[in-house]
Every structure is written in structure tokens, then in C-alpha cells.
Design a protein around this motif. Structure first.
Motif: not given
Length: 293
Positions: A28-30, A97-107, A186-188
């Protein structure tokens, strides 16, 4: 599909010889997050975005990056996730995932290995997150490690609790070694405070509607980390002075002081959040009553 649900993109996916998971991202608004989130995912042909009628261009960005975008009015967090997990076209395994999460190569590599090797009894996998604030991993003051269910076998998991959700699996759950990266600010800071103001209202209502039972006590020794966490939370909310104990736990006992200025500020933000929950739970008439004219 629910009335009001809109699908944009081609949900028909062609998968390769080796089984790969689908990815579900709730938004939502990401607009500030969605491009980096999608870019971190190696399974780019199987990404679904469940969007709660964003007004900032989130859906357009996701579509341009090849995601299937499903638009649905927001109800609550558990209902939205349950709806997403039943979308047509999803594969047997779903990474959420949530939009403020990032996948890592290892995971990502670990997920591929484990879903291919998993027998029929496995319903979900849990992962840990690295919370980042002021360009620093909050290794201590965030309460790390906390385990989050993020990989699900289709049709085997039910999401419960309207906020800070819990997950009930029809089968076993396992833990993975890899991490997600989490960027909650990230969104303040204003956005974080506004969001946790809403969370605190939802938590307060759940507290008032969830009595302590014998089953709550039994869950304290459950082998399921999710069940233990839920029982601990339900009991902890009844402890006098709990918000200050949370601060002491995160900043002193867990050595959050070693996280520097970021650790201190985050522990203070958690203190404020916990105070809002307790105040609203104790004085529900202040937020449940209809506005007076």
C-alpha cells in the motif's frame, strides 16, 4: 476473487524444469520500496503483488517490472495475507515478502534447496530478518533473532490475528539459516510513527478481547516459536510497567547500547509504541467512542 478485486498482468506462468517458488508481496503506497524489493528477487517470472489500492504509483512500478498486480481493498493484515495465499496461478511453494524487505542471494539459494528437498509433511519455513536503521543493523536492540514465517506450501497455512500476525500450519515448520534485510524506516520516521499508532490501536483491541487461559500457559513451552511468542505476548501485556521493561530488555539486557545512537533511538521508539498500546488498552473509551459533536 472478491468483488472489487482487479488483476493486471498475465497470471499464467511458465516454470522451468526445477521447481521454483512464487513470490507474494503485499503493498500500500510502497513506491519508495517496491522496485528494490522486486529487484532483489531471483524468481522474477513468478511475482505477484497484492496491492491495497495504492495512490502513489506502486502498482504501475510493479507492472513495469513484470509482476502480476492484484488490487483489493484492505480489510486486515491476516485476511489480506490469506487472500493472497489463495491467488490463482501460485505455485506449490510461496515466498511472502513485505515491500520493505529484501531477499538475499544466500537465502534465495537456501529456499530453492529446501523446497526441492522437502517431504510432504513440511508446511512452512521461518526466517530471520536484519532490521536496519540509520545505516546500521540493529543486531541487539531489535530483539534479534525473531523468526518470521515467510515460505509456505500452498493450502497448508492459515494466517491469524489482525495485526502482528500468527501462522497456523497444517504440517511441520522448519527454520532457515539465511536472512531477509528489513528497512522499516525507508518511508520516513513520521510514517513509522503513524503506522505504529494504528498498530497500537489494533493491538489494544486484541488485548481486551483475548483472555488468559490455561492454553495460553501451555503454549509457553510449545515447540512452535510462533505459539510461544503469541503466549508470551499475551501474558506480557498484563505486566505492570511493561513498556519500561521492554526498553530495559532491549537496551540493557540485550546490549542494545552497543548498537550506538541507532540502538538508543530504536529502543525509545519501541518504548513509545508499547506505552500507546497499554494506554489504549486501559482506556478504550478514548478511541472506541464515536466522535462527539
Amino acid at each position: 476473487m472478491d468483488e472489487g478485486t482487479v488483476v493486471v498482468g498475465n497470471p499464467a506462468r511458465v516454470v522451468g524444469k526445477h521447481e521454483m517458488p512464487s513470490v507474494l508481496i503485499l503493498t500500500y503506497n510502497e513506491a519508495v520500496n517496491i522496485a528494490d524489493c522486486i529487484a532483489s528477487i531471483p524468481w522474477r517470472e513468478q511475482i505477484y503483488v497484492l496491492d491495497s489500492e495504492s495512490t502513489d504509483g506502486t502498482a504501475k512500478i510493479a507492472e513495469e517490472m513484470g509482476a502480476v498486480v492484484v488490487t483489493r481493498p484492505f480489510t486486515d493484515y491476516a485476511d489480506q495475507r490469506n487472500f493472497g495465499l489463495t491467488l490463482p496461478g501460485l505455485d506449490e511453494w510461496i515466498v511472502m515478502l513485505d515491500a520493505d524487505e529484501r531477499m538475499t542471494r544466500e537465502l534465495a539459494g537456501e529456499i530453492e534447496h529446501h523446497i526441492e528437498a522437502a517431504d510432504a509433511s513440511v508446511a512452512m519455513f521461518r526466517v530471520r530478518r536484519k532490521d536496519l536503521f540509520l545505516d546500521r543493523w540493529l543486531r541487539r536492540s531489535s530483539g534479534y533473532p525473531t523468526w518470521f514465517p515467510r515460505v509456505f506450501r500452498r493450502g497448508k497455512v492459515l494466517v491469524e490475528r489482525k495485526v502482528n500476525e500468527s501462522y497456523r500450519a497444517d504440517g511441520s515448520a522448519k527454520e532457515l539459516e539465511g536472512h531477509l534485510l528489513h528497512f522499516p524506516f525507508n518511508k520516513g520516521l513520521d510514517w513509522w510513527l503513524e503506522r505504529h499508532n494504528r498498530y497500537s490501536t489494533m493491538e489494544a483491541r486484541l488485548i481486551r478481547g483475548t483472555p488468559i487461559t490455561l492454553n495460553t500457559v501451555k503454549c509457553l513451552v510449545s515447540r512452535d516459536p510462533g505459539a510461544r511468542r503469541e503466549a508470551q505476548k499475551n501474558l506480557a501485556y498484563r505486566i505492570p510497567g511493561r513498556p519500561f521493561l521492554v526498553f530495559i530488555y532491549l537496551y540493557i539486557i540485550r546490549l542494545g547500547i552497543l548498537d550506538g545512537a541507532a540502538g538508543y533511538q530504536f529502543a525509545c521508539l519501541r518504548l513509545a509504541y508499547e506505552i500507546m498500546i497499554d494506554a489504549k488498552a486501559a482506556h478504550s473509551s478514548y478511541y472506541d467512542a464515536s466522535p462527539k459533536t
